[in-house]
Scaffold this motif. Sequence first.
Motif, PDB file in Angstrom:
ATOM      1  N   ARG A  85     104.418 -19.359 -41.003  1.00  0.00           N
ATOM      2  CA  ARG A  85     105.560 -18.539 -41.428  1.00  0.00           C
ATOM      3  C   ARG A  85     106.058 -19.070 -42.765  1.00  0.00           C
ATOM      4  NH1 ARG A  85     107.036 -18.496 -35.832  1.00  0.00           N
ATOM      5  NH2 ARG A  85     108.786 -19.910 -36.155  1.00  0.00           N
ATOM      6  N   THR A  99     100.080 -18.490 -36.257  1.00  0.00           N
ATOM      7  CA  THR A  99     100.269 -18.042 -37.637  1.00  0.00           C
ATOM      8  C   THR A  99     101.233 -18.954 -38.347  1.00  0.00           C
ATOM      9  OG1 THR A  99     101.959 -16.556 -36.778  1.00  0.00           O
ATOM     10  CG2 THR A  99      99.824 -15.579 -37.273  1.00  0.00           C
ATOM     11  N   GLU A 102     111.697 -14.371 -43.520  1.00  0.00           N
ATOM     12  CA  GLU A 102     110.375 -14.978 -43.430  1.00  0.00           C
ATOM     13  C   GLU A 102     109.302 -13.928 -43.182  1.00  0.00           C
ATOM     14  OE1 GLU A 102     111.207 -17.631 -40.123  1.00  0.00           O
ATOM     15  OE2 GLU A 102     110.004 -16.324 -38.838  1.00  0.00           O
ATOM     16  N   ARG A 103     108.065 -14.248 -43.573  1.00  0.00           N
ATOM     17  CA  ARG A 103     106.933 -13.383 -43.264  1.00  0.00           C
ATOM     18  C   ARG A 103     105.806 -14.273 -42.742  1.00  0.00           C
ATOM     19  NH1 ARG A 103     106.846 -13.953 -49.006  1.00  0.00           N
ATOM     20  NH2 ARG A 103     104.802 -14.715 -49.697  1.00  0.00           N
ATOM     21  N   THR A 104     104.824 -13.666 -42.108  1.00  0.00           N
ATOM     22  CA  THR A 104     103.755 -14.478 -41.542  1.00  0.00           C
ATOM     23  C   THR A 104     102.552 -14.474 -42.473  1.00  0.00           C
ATOM     24  OG1 THR A 104     102.915 -12.580 -40.334  1.00  0.00           O
ATOM     25  CG2 THR A 104     104.444 -14.024 -39.167  1.00  0.00           C
TER      26      THR A 104
END
Lengths: 825, 219
Positions: A118, A116, A127-129
Amino acid sequence: MSKLRLTLENSLNDLKDSDGRISMATQAALLMFLITLTLTSASIQKFLATNLDQMLGADLVLETHEPLAPAQENALRGMASGVSRTRLSGITLTHKDAWARVQLKAVDSQYPLEGTLRIADTPASPERTASSGPEVGEIWLGARLATKLQARVGETIMLGGKALTVSAILLHEPDRLMEGHSVDLRAMVHHDSLSATLPTSGKDRTRHLIAGPTDAQAAIEAWATDALPAASIVKKHGGQHPLATFWQRTENFLGLASVILFFLGAVALDMTNRRWLAKMRYRLAIYSSIGTPLGTGIAMALGGWFLSFLLAALLATGLAALAHSAIIANLQTVFPGAEASWSVADVAQTIGLLLMLLMALQIPSMLQLSRASLLSLIRHTGEDSHVWQRLFWGLLSVSLLAAAYSDNWLLTGMTLAAIGVALVLMIALTWGAVRLGDIWGRRRTGLLPFAFFIMRQRLFAKSAQVMGLGLCGLLLLFTLMLMRDLSSMMEGYARTHDGNLMVTEAQENHVEALHDWASANQAKVLTLRPFVYAKLISVNGERLNDYMQKPSDSLASLQEPIRLHWTDQMPANNRLKGGTFWQPGTDNWQQISVEPEVMTDLNFSYGDTLTYQIGDNQYDFTLTSSHVFQSGGGSITFWFQVPASARAHIDAPSRFMGSMELPEAAWDKLASLWQQHPTLALAPLRELTERFDQTLGIVTQITSGYAGMILLLALFVLAASVSGFRADDRQKNGLLMSMGLKDKDCLWLNFHDWAVTALVAAAGAIGGAWAAGLMIYEAQFGMSYQPNLWWVAGTMVLMVTTVCLVGYLACRQSLKVSVRDLMNG
Amino acid sequence: MKTTIELENISHEFTTDRECIRLFEDLSMTIRTGQTQAIVGPSGAGKSSLLSIAAGLEAPTGGTVRFFLDGTNVDARTLRANSGFIFQQFHLMPELDAIGNLALPLRLKGARDAFDQAADWLAKVGLSDRARHRPHQLSGGEQQRIAVARAFISNPSFIFADEPTGNLDARTSESIASLMFDCARETGCGLVIVTHSRRLAAQADTRLHLEAGKLEMAA
Ligand SMILES: Nc1ncnc2c1ncn2[C@@H]1O[C@H](COP(=O)(O)OP(=O)(O)O)[C@@H](O)[C@H]1O
Ligand SMILES: [Mg+2]
């Protein structure tokens, strides 16, 4: 059991005298250096292996420099269960007045196949994926890039006439591994956001991330090898990390360093060995007088030696563990997330290797021990010093180590040759000085003739001492000299550079724009040299990677397309090194001239056929000459050059490389030039010097650590040479004083002895360093060898003074005890 | 069972690049346990060489040497494992103290009570109070007493002594001599002493005179 205890007691006893301590300290220092090297390397290898599993973003990655033809693309998609195509290009992004050179990655909707992404809203926010890349019309900026451009999420960036919205800050790409240790600024867009007119550069890369079962992977690999000879393939299973060769080369350099260190260690050990041997012979003779067979005695002597080696190994392992974790902590910038890990097998292997080498050094002593006899206690039997045997086994074990550790044969060979020159010089000088002095002194009286007479009596012992000190001086002198010259060369590099802006890559349509911009802004275009990107794919019909397996800087660079230059005249900053350069306007365009270091690294010879992939076609060139860089006439030089007539036959766009001189006011106008031509690659020298300073910092750190090690071992050699000959000096001094010589005269006599030793050693060291400089500077570093005589003289005076001073102090100490010693027999 | 060393018609010479030094020719003698023998003669006569041949350290250039231990013919190595030496220069291990030097032969043979036996012997030679002293802290006579005890401690069949009192004064020599002969008679070993001291030689059971290549019984 009691024999084992006795052996243990003996070896502990032996550690109480200075010879034993010096020899153990030397062994421990060598072991520590090698174990640290091994552990660090094992940790890095492990990091690379696990890293490969997690950071490929696919099962298989196929990288080419040209986009695949539609038929090839279809064939590939037919074999794989999933394919994602990405394209990487180096462009310049501008935002308001700020600009930055970035690696732009254009991805499709399938990206990434595995793993994934980030992302975040600002470089500092959580952070988010994300499971796919940016949408059409969006751009993601790397955190450092966003900071540099002062761009925030929601703002707009222009790229090739299209407006793109910054929609996220990019923190991690699952296929990041492919970038290796590159520290380029990064940005990502959707493939469809790029206008088709955006010009491409020869350094662009197309990557196909491929997913599929194992047999499909094998089929794809086989197909690609055949259909796309210029492509490189990275596999998740059984593949090679792109950083692996980089690390291998670092290791090889350190390998040569360890060869030199081992050489110094061997000299120190050889000197302490002399006393060790005398002691063991005495011990064995006494053992045999009380009914112990010689074999048992030898086994015990060997056992004792082995025990002290084990002790050194234990000590060294502990120290190496500390050094190792410190180094890994420091390497985090290059290998983020690497951990200091322990590999018992590797440590054991290193200790085993050194044990074998030290045993090889010990063989002459063992042979002599087997001749130890009880008879020597009744009647004094002469002992030969076996100089040649010791030299032979010493050189053998050093060459073995060199074979095991170093890949740069040219450099290793040159180093050994320089050492050979120094040895021959010193042997000749020692014999000459001592013989001449003796002949001169025969009809004279006084202390000096007597000093020569005594030296002649101990010629063999003396020459061992001289050679040891001389070699040590040579290695010390050369290392210091090289370090000094390298760093001053690197510092001077930026200053002697022509111009203050490098044109690293310009395309044909850029040239006119460059000239226009230059005349509009009072800037000057100094040089512009044409080239095409060409990838060397085979040598004499054999694929490059099959042809040459030995890693080297040159081979690593040849994995990428290189710049192929055409010219009719030898450029002003090159000169002919070998072979014959073509005549201007020659019809025979399939000739090539190669830089000599590349020739050596890749084992080329004149007459070889080199095949290049240029654009869509392959071209053969016959190697006819080699050219080498010489300073003056600009800094831009090419590894490979072909006749100008070749250009007409090559179907590929021309690129240019050169330099410009910008007045201070023109720097701010650069942004407008880049906005029009985002693929124009310019490198301000300010940035270049910054990068240089970083490199210089690392180089300085490494070399000063290494110089520290060399100094330490040099100290051991000095200590060993004083301590190893102390017993002889003591006996000699006692004898002289018993014959009525005064303390002062005795000191004076010894001073002569040490002065002759130090001067001959110094002459050898200078001779060897001079030979090494002549051979190595030119060939390995492209520097002309112009030693600073004052500096060399100063260093030598310092070394000679140190040796004489230490010898003088040792002699004063020995005078205090020698007469009493003599009375005790 | 006989334990003897038999030298039969031996001759010995050294050849250097210039000349050939002939020490003796056609010389025979027998050394037995329980007997003490002294070999006297001028310096350079070849006494040390004769001793080395008898002790199996060197092979003579001519003639035969046979060694018997308890009736069996053995080689030089086996003989050496059953003999002790005393030297003019004492030759103690410089890094070991007195008791350490004494215990050495027993420890090399693997005896468990090496240090107890060494302490007994140290008392016997009157140096109990010097047990922890190293050779360089002892006088020549003291060093030689330890060397004598060291030669006897492992009960060898033969003891060879090469000028054992050559480095000592007359009074000290006397005490070393009586120590050696007492020990030899007590343990019943065969003792061969090379010396040029008449007083020392006089105490031996037999005296042999080596001069100009001839070995003769001396009065
Ligand atoms: N290895 C040798 N090489 C040549 N000559 C030797 C050697 N060893 C001893 N000699 C000579 O043999 C002679 C006898 O020596 P040695 O047995 O030591 O006599 P002694 O003990 O009676 O003084 C001496 O002249 C000596 O120089
Ligand atoms: Mg003698």
